[in-house]
Design a protein around this motif. Structure first.
Motif: not given
Length: 139
Positions: A6-9, A25-34
């Motif tokens: 895990r890391f922060g941005v 819009e692209r149906s990502y469940q989480t930011r991590s997946e994107a």
């Protein structure tokens, strides 16, 4: 797959809002997946730049098959690239227009050169090459 870290941005709020909209819009469940997809896409792009690495390409061509000798010219170019072309599919779009889809595999330079020859053939209305890699180096 390796150990998950895990890391922060840190992002500007407006940029994060736009990113969240894109994720939805692209149906990502989480930011991590994107973010993982963005990183993989950047790594694939980097592999494309090394024209000696094995690359996979999908070339789509739209053309009028009534154009004088065009089908023959395209076939001749394809026969010159037998080592790169894995398969092809031909679809009749309407009375005049055809779609040809080619799957190519080999050194990136060979795929790009063959695709450019086909796309720039007089009478081809549109051509687009989409490149990817074998994924050997991508997790």
């Amino acid at each position: 797959m390796g150990k998950t870290i895990r890391f922060g941005v840190s992002l500007d709020l407006d940029l994060l809002t736009k990113f969240d909209d894109l994720c939805e819009e692209r149906s990502y469940q989480t930011r991590s997946e994107a973010i993982r997809d963005l990183i993989r896409n950047a790594l694939v792009q980097k592999e494309w730049e090394d024209e000696g690495l094995e690359t996979i390409g999908v070339l789509s061509l739209v053309y009028d098959h009534h154009q004088s000798d065009l089908s023959q010219k395209l076939t001749e170019i394809q026969h010159q690239a037998l080592d790169a072309i894995v398969t092809s599919m031909h679809i009749h779009l309407d009375h005049h227009n055809c779609l040809e889809v080619l799957i190519l595999r080999g050194p990136g330079k060979d795929i790009k050169d063959t695709s450019q020859k086909l796309t720039s053939t007089k009478g081809v209305k549109h051509g687009r090459l989409s490149l990817t890699t074998t994924g050997k180096e991508i997790i």
